[in-house]
Design an enzyme around this catalytic site. Structure first.
Site, PDB file in Angstrom:
ATOM      1  CE1 TYR A  96      36.767  55.279  43.811  1.00  0.00           C
ATOM      2  CE2 TYR A  96      38.646  53.919  44.429  1.00  0.00           C
ATOM      3  CZ  TYR A  96      37.273  54.098  44.314  1.00  0.00           C
ATOM      4  OH  TYR A  96      36.416  53.105  44.701  1.00  0.00           O
ATOM      5  CD  GLU A 136      34.341  53.496  37.051  1.00  0.00           C
ATOM      6  OE1 GLU A 136      34.325  54.600  37.614  1.00  0.00           O
ATOM      7  OE2 GLU A 136      33.594  52.558  37.391  1.00  0.00           O
ATOM      8  CG  ASN A 178      31.759  52.405  50.446  1.00  0.00           C
ATOM      9  OD1 ASN A 178      32.706  51.887  49.870  1.00  0.00           O
ATOM     10  ND2 ASN A 178      31.170  53.500  49.998  1.00  0.00           N
TER      11      ASN A 178
HETATM   12  P1  ATP Z   1      31.627  54.357  44.426  1.00  0.00           P
HETATM   13  O1  ATP Z   1      32.103  55.435  43.494  1.00  0.00           O
HETATM   14  O2  ATP Z   1      32.747  53.694  45.208  1.00  0.00           O
HETATM   15  O3  ATP Z   1      30.686  53.390  43.828  1.00  0.00           O
HETATM   16  P2  ATP Z   1      29.800  56.245  45.467  1.00  0.00           P
HETATM   17  O4  ATP Z   1      29.576  56.687  44.062  1.00  0.00           O
HETATM   18  O5  ATP Z   1      28.635  55.837  46.284  1.00  0.00           O
HETATM   19  O6  ATP Z   1      30.792  55.054  45.583  1.00  0.00           O
HETATM   20  P3  ATP Z   1      31.519  58.557  45.713  1.00  0.00           P
HETATM   21  O7  ATP Z   1      30.981  59.825  46.222  1.00  0.00           O
HETATM   22  O8  ATP Z   1      31.797  58.383  44.250  1.00  0.00           O
HETATM   23  O9  ATP Z   1      30.599  57.364  46.258  1.00  0.00           O
HETATM   24  O10 ATP Z   1      32.856  58.269  46.541  1.00  0.00           O
HETATM   25  C1  ATP Z   1      33.753  57.289  46.101  1.00  0.00           C
HETATM   26  C2  ATP Z   1      34.247  56.509  47.285  1.00  0.00           C
HETATM   27  O11 ATP Z   1      35.003  57.368  48.133  1.00  0.00           O
HETATM   28  C3  ATP Z   1      33.155  55.947  48.198  1.00  0.00           C
HETATM   29  O12 ATP Z   1      32.644  54.716  47.770  1.00  0.00           O
HETATM   30  C4  ATP Z   1      33.898  55.816  49.508  1.00  0.00           C
HETATM   31  O13 ATP Z   1      34.691  54.611  49.551  1.00  0.00           O
HETATM   32  C5  ATP Z   1      34.825  57.003  49.494  1.00  0.00           C
HETATM   33  N1  ATP Z   1      34.215  58.125  50.221  1.00  0.00           N
HETATM   34  C6  ATP Z   1      33.194  58.901  49.814  1.00  0.00           C
HETATM   35  N2  ATP Z   1      32.875  59.839  50.729  1.00  0.00           N
HETATM   36  C7  ATP Z   1      33.745  59.655  51.764  1.00  0.00           C
HETATM   37  C8  ATP Z   1      33.944  60.292  53.018  1.00  0.00           C
HETATM   38  N3  ATP Z   1      33.185  61.327  53.397  1.00  0.00           N
HETATM   39  N4  ATP Z   1      34.928  59.819  53.815  1.00  0.00           N
HETATM   40  C9  ATP Z   1      35.709  58.787  53.428  1.00  0.00           C
HETATM   41  N5  ATP Z   1      35.571  58.139  52.258  1.00  0.00           N
HETATM   42  C10 ATP Z   1      34.609  58.559  51.438  1.00  0.00           C
END
Ligand code: ATP
Ligand code: MG
Length: 137
Positions: free
Chosen positions: A49, A126, A112
């Site tokens: 991440y 990835e 999520n």
């Molecule tokens: P992913 O990358 O996991 O598929 P995404 O692309 O929908 O999800 P991103 O914005 O890339 O979301 O964020 C990566 C991950 O970080 C999210 O899936 C979530 O688990 C976490 N995350 C994102 N926003 C928040 C927040 N506001 N508070 C806590 N955790 C968050």
């Protein structure tokens, strides 16, 4: 035909939802071509991440992803990256469409249930992060 990296996150593996989530992928026409259950160290989760390292939720996210085992998988299909993200639903389950994985199973914006690559280059990186060539047929 395209491939994408998917992760079934700790909140979902803990609640024994791997099969139900996989059924959603398969029903959408995505084929699970590689899959394994692993426990990430905080260091490995932090590296995965790294793009989010300056976001306020980074520490929490890394701790969560390393808290319990995850299932990492490669999904294959026509437009697999976009299709997977459609099946996952919005990052925040409160905004996710009916029938999506996050609408049905996610606990919060952080916990999520699933991760999916967001573009062809990130999918390639990835997949290589978790799987060797020998594990991919
Ligand atoms: P992913 O990358 O996991 O598929 P995404 O692309 O929908 O999800 P991103 O914005 O890339 O979301 O964020 C990566 C991950 O970080 C999210 O899936 C979530 O688990 C976490 N995350 C994102 N926003 C928040 C927040 N506001 N508070 C806590 N955790 C968050
Ligand atoms: Mg993302």
């Amino acid at each position: 035909i395209e491939r994408t990296l998917s992760i079934i996150k700790p909140d979902a593996t803990r609640r024994n939802l791997t099969g139900k989530i996989n059924a959603k992928f398969e029903d959408a026409g995505l084929r699970i071509v590689a899959q394994k259950r692993i426990k990430l160290s905080a260091e490995q989760a932090g590296k995965f991440y790294e793009v989010h390292k300056d976001r306020p939720f980074y520490g929490e996210l890394v701790e969560f992803m390393a808290s319990e085992p995850v299932v990492v998988q490669v999904l294959e299909g026509e437009s697999a990256i976009a299709k997977n993200r459609e099946v996952m639903g919005a990052t925040n389950p409160a905004q996710a469409d009916e029938g999506t994985i996050r609408k049905e199973f996610a606990l919060s914006v952080g916990e999520n249930s699933v991760h999916g690559s967001d573009a062809p280059e990130t999918a390639k990186e990835e997949i290589a992060f978790f799987f060797s060539g020998l594990e991919l047929v």
